[in-house]
Design an enzyme around this catalytic site. Structure first.
Site, short mmCIF file in Angstrom:
data_model
loop_
_atom_site.label_atom_id
_atom_site.label_comp_id
_atom_site.label_asym_id
_atom_site.label_seq_id
_atom_site.Cartn_x
_atom_site.Cartn_y
_atom_site.Cartn_z
N CYS A 31 0.82 -1.22 0.00
CA CYS A 31 0.00 0.00 0.00
C CYS A 31 0.85 1.27 0.00
O CYS A 31 0.31 2.37 -0.13
CB CYS A 31 -0.93 -0.01 1.20
SG CYS A 31 -1.78 -1.58 1.37
N HIS A 80 -3.85 6.62 2.26
CA HIS A 80 -4.18 5.28 1.78
C HIS A 80 -5.58 4.91 2.28
O HIS A 80 -5.91 5.15 3.44
CB HIS A 80 -3.13 4.29 2.29
CG HIS A 80 -3.51 2.87 2.08
ND1 HIS A 80 -4.01 2.41 0.89
CD2 HIS A 80 -3.46 1.79 2.92
CE1 HIS A 80 -4.27 1.11 1.00
NE2 HIS A 80 -3.94 0.71 2.22
N ASN A 134 -10.17 -1.33 -0.21
CA ASN A 134 -8.72 -1.12 -0.10
C ASN A 134 -8.04 -1.72 -1.33
O ASN A 134 -8.00 -2.93 -1.48
CB ASN A 134 -8.24 -1.79 1.19
CG ASN A 134 -6.74 -1.69 1.39
OD1 ASN A 134 -5.99 -1.36 0.47
ND2 ASN A 134 -6.28 -1.99 2.59
O1 UT7 Z 1 -3.86 -1.77 3.59
C1 UT7 Z 1 -2.93 -2.22 4.51
C2 UT7 Z 1 -3.14 -1.66 5.84
N1 UT7 Z 1 -4.34 -2.22 6.42
C3 UT7 Z 1 -4.96 -1.61 7.38
O2 UT7 Z 1 -4.58 -0.53 7.74
C4 UT7 Z 1 -6.14 -2.31 8.02
C5 UT7 Z 1 -6.10 -2.10 9.50
N2 UT7 Z 1 -7.12 -2.84 10.26
C6 UT7 Z 1 -8.44 -2.63 10.12
O3 UT7 Z 1 -8.88 -1.85 9.29
C7 UT7 Z 1 -9.36 -3.32 11.11
O4 UT7 Z 1 -8.59 -3.99 12.06
C8 UT7 Z 1 -10.37 -4.30 10.47
C9 UT7 Z 1 -11.41 -3.52 9.68
C10 UT7 Z 1 -9.64 -5.28 9.59
C11 UT7 Z 1 -11.12 -5.06 11.58
O5 UT7 Z 1 -11.76 -4.15 12.45
P1 UT7 Z 1 -11.53 -4.24 14.02
O6 UT7 Z 1 -12.35 -3.20 14.62
O7 UT7 Z 1 -10.07 -4.22 14.31
O8 UT7 Z 1 -12.16 -5.65 14.36
P2 UT7 Z 1 -11.58 -6.78 15.32
O9 UT7 Z 1 -10.71 -7.69 14.56
O10 UT7 Z 1 -11.03 -6.14 16.55
O11 UT7 Z 1 -12.89 -7.53 15.73
C12 UT7 Z 1 -13.90 -6.90 16.56
C13 UT7 Z 1 -15.07 -7.83 16.72
C14 UT7 Z 1 -14.70 -9.23 17.18
O12 UT7 Z 1 -15.77 -9.71 17.99
P3 UT7 Z 1 -15.62 -9.71 19.58
O13 UT7 Z 1 -14.41 -10.52 19.89
O14 UT7 Z 1 -15.48 -8.27 19.97
O15 UT7 Z 1 -16.92 -10.32 20.02
C15 UT7 Z 1 -14.66 -10.02 15.88
O16 UT7 Z 1 -14.91 -11.38 16.09
O17 UT7 Z 1 -15.72 -8.00 15.45
C16 UT7 Z 1 -15.76 -9.37 15.10
N3 UT7 Z 1 -15.57 -9.47 13.67
C17 UT7 Z 1 -16.56 -9.37 12.78
N4 UT7 Z 1 -17.88 -9.19 12.94
C18 UT7 Z 1 -18.64 -9.12 11.83
C19 UT7 Z 1 -14.40 -9.63 12.99
N5 UT7 Z 1 -14.62 -9.63 11.67
C20 UT7 Z 1 -15.96 -9.49 11.51
C21 UT7 Z 1 -16.80 -9.40 10.40
N6 UT7 Z 1 -18.12 -9.21 10.59
N7 UT7 Z 1 -16.32 -9.47 9.13
#
Ligand code: UT7
Length: 342
Positions: free
Chosen positions: A123, A267, A298
């Site tokens: 990226c 980005h 993305n």
């Molecule tokens: O391009 C390269 C650089 N990339 C980035 O900069 C991406 C950086 N990271 C992100 O954008 C975020 O971390 C994501 C969008 C990928 C994920 O968001 P998040 O807020 O970090 O989610 P998380 O992994 O902390 O998960 C939060 C909750 C969890 O549930 P509990 O444990 O709180 O009950 C996950 O199990 O959301 C749940 N979860 C989902 N729920 C519905 C994880 N994925 C999903 C999903 N749909 N697809």
């Protein structure tokens, strides 16, 4: 007496002369992603800001999308393809390693025998390419250089992986960099952190996986085909903390304050990361911010030039405005700079 080498000199300054993008025809709304993973439209929108993304069809190859985007950038720059002295293609999703896809793209664009090569900086690829192009123009090895960021991330997406299936999109963005009477590309603040190489990576190398799954004819092996995996939260924290600092360094190096910007084009990784950066940089509300992620997802190396093109087309920013760009991703790698919009 030792002979001295005649110095090579180029333009005093460089700038972006033209930008162009290509967006695949097929739109994938969140509702389609919900067929593959247990999620909701609301979760995807609120956690990432994405409502839809574009995925490339069989004809929309890395080369085809690049040629379309670069042709638009060349037309906007008002130069002929023969004047291009370098073609740099930033991509992590061209699945054929040798030869570089850049030579095919250069040939199809009509750039003669211009040097052409691929770079892998995920990226941050567009920013890395911009830094190289700026050096080539000012160092005298090329008058004009095309920088292309292009991805078919759908080829490397595991549609059943809840943490990434909704994020990635496909597309291409390109910029023509050439000589300028005034500075048009500020010092590029770029770097890497190989200690975090594992936080975004392909699940397997090509030599351990070669059978691409094909939903239509059932060929291939889904369990072996490498996809992109990401430790989302780790990347999120790094992006919010460290990348805001890199963006500030780019502003300082260019001698610009946030209120002098005509656009902020980060980005397009996550709308929440964009909002956190705005806060950290104390960006005034008057500065327009690229939010192309909502409809594009993305697209890694393509995301900044695609967002730049959209802002110019929509009239949210105009030619001559100063824009702060910052890319960050797998490597980990990053690149930030202040540029004058074409
Ligand atoms: O391009 C390269 C650089 N990339 C980035 O900069 C991406 C950086 N990271 C992100 O954008 C975020 O971390 C994501 C969008 C990928 C994920 O968001 P998040 O807020 O970090 O989610 P998380 O992994 O902390 O998960 C939060 C909750 C969890 O549930 P509990 O444990 O709180 O009950 C996950 O199990 O959301 C749940 N979860 C989902 N729920 C519905 C994880 N994925 C999903 C999903 N749909 N697809």
């Amino acid at each position: 007496m030792t002979a001295s080498i005649k110095p090579s000199t180029g333009a005093q300054f460089s700038r972006i002369h033209g930008v162009g993008g290509y967006r695949p025809v097929r739109v994938i709304p969140n509702s389609e992603v919900l067929d593959w993973i247990d999620s909701s439209d609301e979760w995807i929108r609120t956690r990432s800001g994405i409502t839809e993304r574009r995925w490339a069809g069989p004809e929309e190859t890395v080369a085809e999308m690049s040629v379309q985007a670069a042709s638009k950038a060349i037309a906007m720059a008002g130069i002929s393809p023969e004047q291009v002295g370098g073609v740099i293609v930033a991509t992590v999703s061209h699945l054929k390693q040798t030869p570089a896809i850049a030579t095919t793209i250069a040939e199809r664009l009509g750039c003669g025998t211009a040097p052409a090569f691929d770079i892998s900086a995920a990226c941050a690829g567009f920013g890395y390419g911009l830094s190289l192009a700026d050096g080539m123009v000012r160092g005298g090895s090329a008058e004009y250089v095309i920088v292309i960021g292009v991805e078919r991330l759908s080829d490397l997406t595991d549609i059943h992986d809840r943490s990434t299936a909704f994020i990635f999109g496909d597309g291409a963005g390109a910029a023509v960099v050439g000589p300028s009477d005034t500075p048009g590309i500020g010092k590029v603040i770029w770097g890497s952190d190989g200690s975090q190489a594992d936080v975004i990576s392909q699940t397997a190398a090509w030599d351990t996986a070669f059978a691409k799954p094909d939903a239509v004819n059932g060929a291939g092996d889904e369990t072996k085909w490498p996809a992109l995996r990401m430790e989302g939260q780790t990347v999120f924290r790094w992006a919010v903390w460290d990348m805001a600092k890199a963006a500030q360094q780019a502003l300082d190096a260019a001698g610009i304050t946030a209120d002098q910007l005509g656009a902020f084009i980060p980005h397009q990784a996550n709308m929440r990361i964009i909002d956190a950066m705005i806060k950290a940089l104390k960006l005034p509300e008057s500065v327009p911010v690229a939010r192309d992620i909502a409809e594009t997802g993305n697209t890694s190396a393509a995301s900044i030039p695609l967002a730049m093109e959209r802002m110019l087309q929509a009239g949210e920013a105009k030619s001559g405005d100063l824009a702060l760009i910052i890319g960050f991703g797998a490597g980990l790698v990053y690149a930030a700079a202040v540029v004058t919009l074409p």
